[in-house]
Motif scaffolding. Structure first.
Motif, PDB file in Angstrom:
ATOM      1  N   ALA A 230       4.672   6.375  -3.355  1.00  0.00           N
ATOM      2  CA  ALA A 230       4.017   6.522  -4.657  1.00  0.00           C
ATOM      3  C   ALA A 230       4.797   5.810  -5.750  1.00  0.00           C
ATOM      4  O   ALA A 230       4.213   5.210  -6.663  1.00  0.00           O
ATOM      5  CB  ALA A 230       3.869   7.999  -4.990  1.00  0.00           C
ATOM      6  N   GLU A 231       6.117   5.849  -5.664  1.00  0.00           N
ATOM      7  CA  GLU A 231       6.944   5.246  -6.708  1.00  0.00           C
ATOM      8  C   GLU A 231       6.807   3.720  -6.757  1.00  0.00           C
ATOM      9  O   GLU A 231       7.115   3.086  -7.771  1.00  0.00           O
ATOM     10  CB  GLU A 231       8.401   5.642  -6.499  1.00  0.00           C
ATOM     11  CG  GLU A 231       8.658   7.101  -6.880  1.00  0.00           C
ATOM     12  CD  GLU A 231       9.986   7.643  -6.355  1.00  0.00           C
ATOM     13  OE1 GLU A 231      10.562   6.998  -5.448  1.00  0.00           O
ATOM     14  OE2 GLU A 231      10.418   8.698  -6.841  1.00  0.00           O
ATOM     15  N   LYS A 232       6.331   3.121  -5.656  1.00  0.00           N
ATOM     16  CA  LYS A 232       6.159   1.662  -5.594  1.00  0.00           C
ATOM     17  C   LYS A 232       4.778   1.215  -6.079  1.00  0.00           C
ATOM     18  O   LYS A 232       4.519   0.022  -6.197  1.00  0.00           O
ATOM     19  CB  LYS A 232       6.368   1.183  -4.157  1.00  0.00           C
ATOM     20  CG  LYS A 232       7.767   1.439  -3.608  1.00  0.00           C
ATOM     21  CD  LYS A 232       7.814   1.107  -2.117  1.00  0.00           C
ATOM     22  CE  LYS A 232       9.155   1.506  -1.505  1.00  0.00           C
ATOM     23  NZ  LYS A 232       9.147   1.334  -0.027  1.00  0.00           N
ATOM     24  N   MET A 233       3.921   2.170  -6.352  1.00  0.00           N
ATOM     25  CA  MET A 233       2.550   1.837  -6.752  1.00  0.00           C
ATOM     26  C   MET A 233       2.523   1.215  -8.150  1.00  0.00           C
ATOM     27  O   MET A 233       3.375   1.528  -8.996  1.00  0.00           O
ATOM     28  CB  MET A 233       1.674   3.090  -6.720  1.00  0.00           C
ATOM     29  CG  MET A 233       1.445   3.643  -5.319  1.00  0.00           C
ATOM     30  SD  MET A 233       0.276   2.647  -4.364  1.00  0.00           S
ATOM     31  CE  MET A 233      -1.268   3.114  -5.152  1.00  0.00           C
ATOM     32  N   PRO A 234       1.520   0.351  -8.429  1.00  0.00           N
ATOM     33  CA  PRO A 234       1.440  -0.304  -9.747  1.00  0.00           C
ATOM     34  C   PRO A 234       1.368   0.702 -10.894  1.00  0.00           C
ATOM     35  O   PRO A 234       0.655   1.695 -10.819  1.00  0.00           O
ATOM     36  CB  PRO A 234       0.126  -1.102  -9.650  1.00  0.00           C
ATOM     37  CG  PRO A 234      -0.109  -1.297  -8.190  1.00  0.00           C
ATOM     38  CD  PRO A 234       0.458  -0.071  -7.514  1.00  0.00           C
ATOM     39  N   GLY A 235       2.122   0.419 -11.935  1.00  0.00           N
ATOM     40  CA  GLY A 235       2.050   1.211 -13.167  1.00  0.00           C
ATOM     41  C   GLY A 235       2.806   2.517 -13.145  1.00  0.00           C
ATOM     42  O   GLY A 235       2.888   3.206 -14.181  1.00  0.00           O
ATOM     43  N   CYS A 286       3.617  10.049 -13.146  1.00  0.00           N
ATOM     44  CA  CYS A 286       3.552   9.584 -14.530  1.00  0.00           C
ATOM     45  C   CYS A 286       3.382   8.071 -14.503  1.00  0.00           C
ATOM     46  O   CYS A 286       4.266   7.351 -14.013  1.00  0.00           O
ATOM     47  CB  CYS A 286       4.828   9.946 -15.285  1.00  0.00           C
ATOM     48  SG  CYS A 286       5.361  11.663 -15.057  1.00  0.00           S
ATOM     49  N   ALA A 287       2.241   7.594 -15.004  1.00  0.00           N
ATOM     50  CA  ALA A 287       1.936   6.164 -14.909  1.00  0.00           C
ATOM     51  C   ALA A 287       1.321   5.666 -16.206  1.00  0.00           C
ATOM     52  O   ALA A 287       0.979   6.443 -17.105  1.00  0.00           O
ATOM     53  CB  ALA A 287       1.001   5.910 -13.731  1.00  0.00           C
ATOM     54  N   GLU A 288       1.157   4.344 -16.273  1.00  0.00           N
ATOM     55  CA  GLU A 288       0.660   3.727 -17.502  1.00  0.00           C
ATOM     56  C   GLU A 288      -0.807   4.025 -17.755  1.00  0.00           C
ATOM     57  O   GLU A 288      -1.242   4.056 -18.900  1.00  0.00           O
ATOM     58  CB  GLU A 288       0.885   2.206 -17.455  1.00  0.00           C
ATOM     59  CG  GLU A 288       2.333   1.778 -17.260  1.00  0.00           C
ATOM     60  CD  GLU A 288       3.266   2.251 -18.365  1.00  0.00           C
ATOM     61  OE1 GLU A 288       2.777   2.461 -19.495  1.00  0.00           O
ATOM     62  OE2 GLU A 288       4.469   2.417 -18.097  1.00  0.00           O
ATOM     63  N   THR A 289      -1.584   4.210 -16.689  1.00  0.00           N
ATOM     64  CA  THR A 289      -2.995   4.558 -16.850  1.00  0.00           C
ATOM     65  C   THR A 289      -3.334   5.735 -15.955  1.00  0.00           C
ATOM     66  O   THR A 289      -2.620   6.031 -14.979  1.00  0.00           O
ATOM     67  CB  THR A 289      -3.928   3.384 -16.479  1.00  0.00           C
ATOM     68  OG1 THR A 289      -3.892   3.192 -15.058  1.00  0.00           O
ATOM     69  CG2 THR A 289      -3.537   2.100 -17.189  1.00  0.00           C
ATOM     70  N   GLU A 290      -4.452   6.374 -16.264  1.00  0.00           N
ATOM     71  CA  GLU A 290      -4.897   7.515 -15.458  1.00  0.00           C
ATOM     72  C   GLU A 290      -5.247   7.087 -14.040  1.00  0.00           C
ATOM     73  O   GLU A 290      -4.902   7.765 -13.067  1.00  0.00           O
ATOM     74  CB  GLU A 290      -6.092   8.178 -16.132  1.00  0.00           C
ATOM     75  CG  GLU A 290      -6.588   9.429 -15.423  1.00  0.00           C
ATOM     76  CD  GLU A 290      -7.782  10.063 -16.115  1.00  0.00           C
ATOM     77  OE1 GLU A 290      -8.057  11.237 -15.848  1.00  0.00           O
ATOM     78  OE2 GLU A 290      -8.448   9.369 -16.910  1.00  0.00           O
ATOM     79  N   LYS A 291      -5.909   5.939 -13.908  1.00  0.00           N
ATOM     80  CA  LYS A 291      -6.288   5.460 -12.578  1.00  0.00           C
ATOM     81  C   LYS A 291      -5.057   5.179 -11.731  1.00  0.00           C
ATOM     82  O   LYS A 291      -5.019   5.489 -10.536  1.00  0.00           O
ATOM     83  CB  LYS A 291      -7.167   4.220 -12.691  1.00  0.00           C
ATOM     84  CG  LYS A 291      -8.583   4.505 -13.156  1.00  0.00           C
ATOM     85  CD  LYS A 291      -9.434   3.240 -13.201  1.00  0.00           C
ATOM     86  CE  LYS A 291     -10.853   3.570 -13.654  1.00  0.00           C
ATOM     87  NZ  LYS A 291     -11.700   2.344 -13.762  1.00  0.00           N
ATOM     88  N   GLN A 292      -4.041   4.567 -12.334  1.00  0.00           N
ATOM     89  CA  GLN A 292      -2.813   4.288 -11.598  1.00  0.00           C
ATOM     90  C   GLN A 292      -2.119   5.582 -11.169  1.00  0.00           C
ATOM     91  O   GLN A 292      -1.626   5.693 -10.048  1.00  0.00           O
ATOM     92  CB  GLN A 292      -1.873   3.435 -12.451  1.00  0.00           C
ATOM     93  CG  GLN A 292      -2.354   2.011 -12.668  1.00  0.00           C
ATOM     94  CD  GLN A 292      -1.526   1.263 -13.689  1.00  0.00           C
ATOM     95  OE1 GLN A 292      -0.877   1.877 -14.554  1.00  0.00           O
ATOM     96  NE2 GLN A 292      -1.541  -0.066 -13.622  1.00  0.00           N
TER      97      GLN A 292
END
Length: 906
Positions: A230-235, A286-292
């Motif tokens: 999960a930590e490698k996922m975009p955003g 915690c990511a930059e967008t909700e989808k991310q």
């Protein structure tokens, strides 16, 4: 991506959109038209209603690929503005149609579409329209909404003026007891009242969007949490687990009684060792967008060792059941009641004895707005948490040790809130936001989906109740024996207090000289038990009110007359041994009697071979307060313009805290001759207002109302000159007299002892309910035809607001009786699946009659209001079903298949 040219509220717009995006999200996120609300996200609530090319649509399920180039869209912003209201909005305000206000823009847009199509609708036309278009309201009971549409149609047809429906200040200037619209009404009817998700769109750049990793089983040991993928996922900025929590990672349940066998620290913020229920939070992405964030949450791997799932109290009480919280028994609290002489000799000699077993279900709160919040660090280094909390100071202390901050380093703010009905007595969202903000150092935002709303917020605790009555042949009650079991889910918060309610309210309303009983709180793996309107009253009074009807039948007495014989009079005491503060129940029955007799005649005359009609009655009682010496504090300040500001944390979950505060302050400040607009309200921010206590238990009008009254009276005293005129602000400053004063009030009440005896409430509320139903013999379907309530809530502060509370509470009682449940996690995780009552399930014929017995300890004679309409209208519905067709439903809800099974057994 596709490019579209749209005309939105009359303005040409060119947009580049994702064809799979919903129209609601495009309107909200790209055009910031936040009057479009997203509640269920599944087309079941109508909060997102807009007019698309002349047709009403639910925009949350309308994909942009279905929107034609050149289409016209009308949202609530295009119907009227705060300085130019549409007649629908004027009528909505006049009839109190906007309570919490979350569903209001969708209803107003829907009503506009109806009146564009049909300028002369009947009431049934209006109800059919809202039913067809799935416009759902949880607050109002719908009657006022139909009233508003009918008046708006008259204005549009030229049969009346908008001015005719507007509030007019009485000649004497007094607003107490009038229909003054709540201060938030204009913003709510125009869609400019920013709820949590609306504020979320206006958070600063750099705000992180949160997604929860949640349990999909109900009981398990956690063997490992792998966040690496999960930590490698975009955003993705950070994946927060229990290891990142700086405090003790627990929300304290604030154990109320020393005999509780738990310690109150049983709810993890993020699960570390175990999962205790479906939906438990294990990690926060915690990511930059909700989808991310949501995409990454799917990549977190949780290794679980599944354990036995105890989904009901009987299962958790079985001999072979393991302890859900190791070291604490599943039955962790016992509450006894012992009033008067021993019951056994009385039962042995009594001419008549009746008994029964009853079950009240895991009722879901079903707000239209899902739980939502945001958090950030302010310039003073404090953690600020915005949420739907209805207990700001309470929650501050419940989460501070768990997240690892001192209480003075946390600020709690209640956002404009779309209904809670009590579920926000639980600060789960608040703790998750706090942990995420502290772990990332950035502003954070979290908005539940409706599936999360259903699966990871508390529910009404189911209760198994056994009641026995002993009575004389003339119907006089001699004794009562009770046994009750509260299924409180896995977390203990307020479980002991809820179980105490059984001692306080089983048999409430009646003079019963001898009572013995025992109740218990049980830990299970189903949804945790949260506060819900009535808090123990609907569970406790259901059994005793059904049993009163059984006793009446056994004695050959009329059910209403049996109640008349036994209700409180001078010399009577409540189940706790407390003298009632007023004795209005006989008068209330006298008022209802002729209506009841007419209803019985009507039911008999209109019954057919296929449809049987019946009438049922019951009595409801509830206390206004949180037991014992409950207290509240406010600040009252004289302003430079000689107006007054009231600072309080009278939290508002739709019930009208703003109207309650304004009406009480205005009445107290009448010697100054202020108009309502000269009284300002600063509400629900712990950095600005003192601890007024949580908005629950119908305590606020009594506790905070008295604190407002006390503060205003102290301010008047300091302003008063020797000649009895009043100083101005300038004179106060010149004479160095403080212009800001604290008002405090503490209830003259005492806590109950180990046997449930004491004087827990200084003010009570009393209700008398009558339901009229029709039962289809072929299907078992029950239809509500009318519901009547006689209410004594003391002196009424604001009639518009209180009417709304009564109608809305009655509607929730009908839902509890007939349709609502959260037992099957999969089946009941949507609004419709959980049995949400739409407008055609609630009768248009609702009547409320007030008996205003002045309360000696209430501010200007007022008691509480919100709880009483849901104490037990459901019992009157069930009694009416029996009166109609001879089937007595003892386990809620009374679904058609249950009634049909009873008919077949007969």
């Amino acid at each position: 991506m596709i490019k579209l040219n749209l005309t939105v509220n009359g303005v040409p717009r060119t947009l580049v959109v994702d064809p799979e995006e919903s129209l609601a999200d495009v309107l909200r996120k790209q055009l910031l038209l936040t009057g479009v609300k997203v509640g269920c996200g599944q087309g079941q609530c109508g909060a997102c209603s807009v007019i698309l090319d002349g047709k009403l649509v639910r925009s949350c399920v309308t994909k942009m690929k279905r929107v034609a180039d050149g289409a016209g869209v009308t949202t609530v912003e295009g119907i009227g503005t705060p300085d130019n209201l549409h007649p629908i909005q004027e009528a909505w305000m006049a009839h109190g149609g906007a309570q919490c206000g979350f569903c209001t823009p969708g209803f107003i847009v829907s009503a506009k579409a109806l009146l564009d199509e049909n300028s002369r609708p009947s009431r049934e036309d209006v109800r059919d329209w809202f039913q067809k278009h799935r416009n759902a309201c949880r607050c109002t009971g719908y009657k006022q909404l139909t009233d508003a549409v009918m008046d708006a149609a008259k204005i549009l047809r030229g049969e009346m003026r908008a001015a005719d429906v507007r509030y007019k200040l009485p000649a004497d200037g007094r607003v107490w007891g009038t229909n003054l619209p709540r201060p938030s009404a204009v913003a709510k009817v125009t869609g400019t009242w920013d709820f949590g998700a609306d504020l979320g769109l206006k958070m600063p750049e750099g705000t992180l969007h949160l997604a929860l990793v949640q349990a999909t089983v109900s009981h398990a040991n956690i063997k490992g949490i792998d966040t690496s993928e999960a930590e490698k996922m975009p955003g993705v900025y950070k994946v927060v687990t229990h290891k990142n929590v700086k405090g003790k990672n627990r929300i304290t349940g604030l154990i109320t009684f020393p005999t509780n066998k738990g310690d109150g620290w049983d709810r993890p913020i993020l699960c570390d060792e175990k999962v205790f229920q479906y939906g438990d939070a294990i990690a926060i992405v915690c990511a930059e967008t909700e989808k991310q964030a949501k995409a990454a949450a799917e990549k977190v791997k949780v290794d679980l060792e599944q354990l036995p799932e105890y989904m009901s109290a009987p299962a958790a009480m079985a001999e072979d059941a393991i302890e859900i919280h190791p070291g604490t028994p599943n039955v962790y609290y016992i509450q006894k009641i012992a009033k008067g002489p021993e019951t056994k000799p009385l039962f042995d000699k009594a001419p008549v004895v009746v008994e029964g077993d009853f079950y009240t279900s895991r009722q879901p709160h079903l707000p239209i707005e899902p739980d939502v919040g945001c958090a950030y660090m302010n310039e003073q280094g404090q953690l600020v948490i915005h949420s739907k909390s209805i207990g700001l100071h309470l929650h501050l202390y419940m989460i501070a040790p768990g997240i690892g901050l001192e209480a003075d380093k946390i600020v709690m703010v209640q956002n404009p809130t779309g209904g809670t009905f009590g579920y926000k007595f639980s600060p789960t969202m608040e703790a998750l936001l706090g942990v995420a903000a502290m772990a990332t150092g950035r502003p954070v935002y979290l908005n539940y989906t409706y599936h999360q709303q259903q699966t990871y917020t508390g529910k009404r605790s189911p209760q198994f109740t056994t009641v026995r009555f002993a009575a004389e042949k003339d119907g006089k009650l001699l004794a009562m024996e009770t046994d009750w079991t509260v299924d409180h889910g896995p977390y203990s918060e307020f479980g002991d207090l809820l179980t105490l309610r059984g001692a306080q309210f089983i048999g409430a309303g009646y003079d019963i000289p001898s009572i013995r009983g025992e109740g218990r709180t049980v830990c299970t793996n189903h949804a945790w038990g949260a506060a819900f309107r009535g808090y123990g009253g609907p569970e406790s009074e259901f059994g005793s009110e059904l049993l009163m009807d059984e006793l009446a039948e056994k004695l050959g007495m009329d059910p209403l007359e049996l109640r008349y014989k036994n209700v409180y009079r001078k010399g009577s005491t409540t189940p706790t041994g407390q003298d009632p503060e007023v004795y209005s129940l006989p008068e209330m029955i006298d008022i209802l009697r002729p209506k009841y007799q007419e209803a019985l005649k009507r039911a008999k005359a209109n019954s057919t071979a296929e449809v049987k009609r019946g009438v049922g009655v019951c009595v409801g009682v509830y206390g206004a307060g949180l037991d014992g010496p409950d207290s509240s504090e406010v600040f009252v300040e004289l302003n430079e313009d000689n107006g007054v500001t009231v600072y309080s944390c009278w939290e508002d979950h739709g019930q009208g805290a703003d109207a309650g505060s304004l009406g009480t302050a205005h009445e107290a400040l009448r010697p100054l001759g202020l108009s309502p607009d000269k009284i300002r309200l600063v509400m629900n921010d712990t950095s600005k207002a003192p601890n007024s206590g949580p908005a629950g238990g119908s305590r606020s009008q009594v506790m905070t109302g008295n604190a407002i009254k006390a503060g205003c009276e102290l301010l008047l005293a300091s302003m008063r000159k020797a000649d009895k005129s009043y100083r101005t602000h300038a004179e106060m400053v010149a004479e160095k007299i403080p212009t800001k004063i604290s008002g405090k009030w503490t209830a003259p009440a005492t806590n109950c002892d180990e046997n449930g005896q004491g004087k827990p409430f200084c003010c009570y509320m009393y209700g008398l309910f009558m339901s009229e139903v029709a039962v289809e013999l072929a299907t078992g379907k029950t239809t509500m035809e009318k519901i009547t309530m006689v209410a004594d809530i003391g002196k009424v502060n604001n009639r518009l607001v209180v009417d709304g509370q009564m109608y809305g509470g009655l509607a929730q009682g009908i839902g509890l009786a007939l349709t609502e449940d959260y037992e099957d996690i999969k089946k009941h995780s949507t609004l419709a699946g959980a049995g949400f009552p739409y407008i055609k399930q609630i009768p248009d014929n609702m009547e409320v009659i007030y008996v205003e017995s002045e309360r000696p300890d209430g501010p200007f004679g007022a008691s509480g209001a919100g709880e009483i309409p849901l104490t037990c209208p459901h019992a009157s519905v069930i009694n009416a079903i029996y009166n109609a067709c001879g089937v007595r439903i003892t386990k809620l809800p009374a679904l058609p298949e249950k009634v049909l099974a009873g008919l077949k057994t007969k």
